[in-house]
Design a protein around this motif. Structure first.
Motif, mmCIF file in Angstrom:
data_model
loop_
_atom_site.group_PDB
_atom_site.id
_atom_site.type_symbol
_atom_site.label_atom_id
_atom_site.label_comp_id
_atom_site.label_asym_id
_atom_site.label_seq_id
_atom_site.Cartn_x
_atom_site.Cartn_y
_atom_site.Cartn_z
ATOM 1 N N MET A 132 7.122 17.276 5.810
ATOM 2 C CA MET A 132 6.484 18.500 5.816
ATOM 3 C C MET A 132 7.436 19.192 7.732
ATOM 4 S SD MET A 132 2.643 19.227 5.276
ATOM 5 C CE MET A 132 2.481 17.088 5.689
ATOM 6 N N VAL A 133 7.266 17.903 8.809
ATOM 7 C CA VAL A 133 8.354 18.593 9.671
ATOM 8 C C VAL A 133 9.644 19.444 9.965
ATOM 9 C CG1 VAL A 133 8.753 18.297 11.963
ATOM 10 C CG2 VAL A 133 6.658 17.677 11.144
ATOM 11 N N LEU A 170 -2.776 0.840 7.732
ATOM 12 C CA LEU A 170 -1.230 0.889 7.961
ATOM 13 C C LEU A 170 -0.326 1.170 7.375
ATOM 14 C CD1 LEU A 170 0.720 -0.035 10.289
ATOM 15 C CD2 LEU A 170 1.159 -2.165 9.487
ATOM 16 N N GLY A 171 -0.516 1.158 6.322
ATOM 17 C CA GLY A 171 0.044 0.725 4.918
ATOM 18 C C GLY A 171 0.109 2.939 4.607
ATOM 19 N N LEU A 172 -0.731 3.487 4.577
ATOM 20 C CA LEU A 172 -1.011 5.072 4.878
ATOM 21 C C LEU A 172 -1.178 5.552 5.802
ATOM 22 C CD1 LEU A 172 -2.141 6.997 3.321
ATOM 23 C CD2 LEU A 172 -4.664 7.152 4.048
ATOM 24 N N LEU A 173 -1.425 5.055 6.856
ATOM 25 C CA LEU A 173 -0.051 5.487 7.874
ATOM 26 C C LEU A 173 1.296 5.719 7.745
ATOM 27 C CD1 LEU A 173 -1.502 4.249 11.707
ATOM 28 C CD2 LEU A 173 -2.612 6.409 9.745
ATOM 29 N N ILE A 174 1.726 4.963 7.223
ATOM 30 C CA ILE A 174 2.982 4.330 7.225
ATOM 31 C C ILE A 174 3.850 6.271 5.884
ATOM 32 C CG2 ILE A 174 5.252 3.848 6.291
ATOM 33 C CD1 ILE A 174 4.260 0.938 7.289
ATOM 34 N N THR A 175 2.418 6.196 4.609
ATOM 35 C CA THR A 175 2.970 7.198 4.144
ATOM 36 C C THR A 175 2.835 8.522 4.688
ATOM 37 O OG1 THR A 175 1.966 6.055 2.180
ATOM 38 C CG2 THR A 175 1.619 8.510 1.622
ATOM 39 N N PHE A 231 3.017 9.270 8.190
ATOM 40 C CA PHE A 231 4.299 9.000 8.174
ATOM 41 C C PHE A 231 5.212 9.769 7.710
ATOM 42 C CE2 PHE A 231 7.940 8.276 10.882
ATOM 43 C CZ PHE A 231 7.755 8.671 11.920
ATOM 44 N N VAL A 232 5.581 9.874 6.703
ATOM 45 C CA VAL A 232 6.889 9.727 6.214
ATOM 46 C C VAL A 232 6.477 11.415 5.829
ATOM 47 C CG1 VAL A 232 7.996 9.904 3.616
ATOM 48 C CG2 VAL A 232 7.721 7.427 5.289
ATOM 49 N N THR A 241 0.372 -1.072 0.115
ATOM 50 C CA THR A 241 0.123 0.548 0.320
ATOM 51 C C THR A 241 0.713 0.883 0.316
ATOM 52 O OG1 THR A 241 -1.865 -0.887 1.243
ATOM 53 C CG2 THR A 241 -1.428 1.269 0.934
ATOM 54 N N PHE A 242 1.594 1.189 0.559
ATOM 55 C CA PHE A 242 3.037 2.848 0.950
ATOM 56 C C PHE A 242 3.450 2.215 -0.776
ATOM 57 C CE2 PHE A 242 7.665 4.200 1.520
ATOM 58 C CZ PHE A 242 7.232 5.190 1.767
ATOM 59 N N ARG A 243 3.807 1.861 -1.563
ATOM 60 C CA ARG A 243 4.757 1.845 -2.436
ATOM 61 C C ARG A 243 3.533 1.403 -3.160
ATOM 62 N NH1 ARG A 243 5.804 -3.830 -1.675
ATOM 63 N NH2 ARG A 243 8.083 -4.380 -0.534
ATOM 64 N N GLU A 244 1.772 1.726 -3.001
ATOM 65 C CA GLU A 244 0.811 1.654 -4.529
ATOM 66 C C GLU A 244 1.228 4.205 -3.815
ATOM 67 O OE1 GLU A 244 -2.615 0.268 -3.539
ATOM 68 O OE2 GLU A 244 -1.421 -2.046 -4.273
ATOM 69 N N THR A 245 0.713 4.179 -3.240
ATOM 70 C CA THR A 245 0.619 5.414 -2.359
ATOM 71 C C THR A 245 0.998 6.505 -3.114
ATOM 72 O OG1 THR A 245 0.783 5.697 0.089
ATOM 73 C CG2 THR A 245 -1.649 5.066 -0.563
ATOM 74 N N VAL A 246 2.783 6.058 -2.994
ATOM 75 C CA VAL A 246 4.072 7.051 -3.047
ATOM 76 C C VAL A 246 4.051 7.330 -4.464
ATOM 77 C CG1 VAL A 246 5.568 6.484 -1.398
ATOM 78 C CG2 VAL A 246 5.419 5.100 -2.971
#
Length: 254
Positions: free
Chosen positions: A114-115, A101-106, A108-109, A10-15
């Motif tokens: 931004m921070v 969880l995958g979206l949460l990783i996205t 967080f990154v 999911t993380f790979r997809e969202t990026v």
């Protein structure tokens, strides 16, 4: 193990989502522009930079959570790829939690980026990074987790468009619950009071995660409030995800 595999996929997809980079670009642009905006005022430049910086992290984080989160499940359903997924030895709750969880990783990154930009501006302007700023960012991320869970829940039983509308509505109402409750008390109508009180206790009170004003104006924060707000967020997330799993488990894709 399967949940983490789905999360990484999911993380790979969202990026790969173009909207993600557009939102991140505008967030950093807004944070950077706080330097220019602060020079237009006499004094209190640090407060303006902190206010714009924290607000940008919050707003653009919410937009990422909504516009990326609503498509994680509903897109699979609309494209019929869900049939292939559920035919594999994967439980539906594993699929749903993995997506979350995958979206949460996205998130967080992207929040970290931004921070980093926000702290870079503060360092550039020789302003201190205080522990209260860290607390504010922590609560912002907890709010993002709550909104993401809400977006995931709506995406399990409706279209992407309706999921976006419902999630944005929940976000807006979630910041107005205190005002709605006070408004109901003034009306004195038992029916309206009951309905608004029900909304107050059922919907997430997102103002619990909003301490930007206190941080900007250097108002002392009660540590117990931070702890209770985090626990409230985690409890609400658990209930939303539990409801999402039940809805998704009972949905018939045939």
């Amino acid at each position: 193990m399967k949940i983490f595999v789905i999360a990484l996929n999911t993380f790979r997809e969202t990026v790969r989502e173009k909207v993600l980079y557009n939102l991140l670009f505008f967030a950093l642009l807004m944070i950077g522009s706080s330097i220019l905006l602060s020079t237009l005022t006499i004094g209190e430049q640090s407060k303006i930079i902190m206010d714009i910086g924290l607000a940008s992290i919050n707003i653009f984080g919410i937009l990422i959570a909504i516009f990326v989160g609503i498509g994680l499940v509903s897109k699979e359903i609309e494209k019929k790829t869900i049939y292939t997924i559920i035919s594999k030895p994967i439980y539906r709750y594993q699929f749903l939690l993995g997506k979350y969880l995958g979206l949460l990783i996205t998130l967080f990154v992207n929040t970290s980026i931004m921070v980093t930009g926000f702290f870079g501006v503060l360092i550039l302007m020789t302003y201190n990074i205080t522990p209260d700023m860290i607390k504010a960012i922590l609560l912002i991320f907890v709010e993002l987790m709550v909104v993401t869970a809400v977006a995931i829940m709506f995406s399990t039983f409706t279209t992407s468009l309706l999921s976006a509308i419902f999630t944005i509505s929940i976000y807006i109402i979630g910041h107005l619950l205190g005002d709605l409750k006070a408004f109901a008390a003034k009306l004195g109508n038992p029916v309206i009071t009951f309905l608004l009180d029900a909304l107050y206790y059922i919907l997430p009170n997102l103002e619990n995660f909003n301490i930007k004003g206190e941080v900007v104006h250097n108002i002392a924060l009660d540590p117990s409030f931070i702890v209770m707000s985090v626990l409230y967020g985690l409890l609400y997330i658990s209930m939303i995800l539990f409801s999402s799993v039940i809805i998704f488990q009972r949905r018939d894709f045939k």
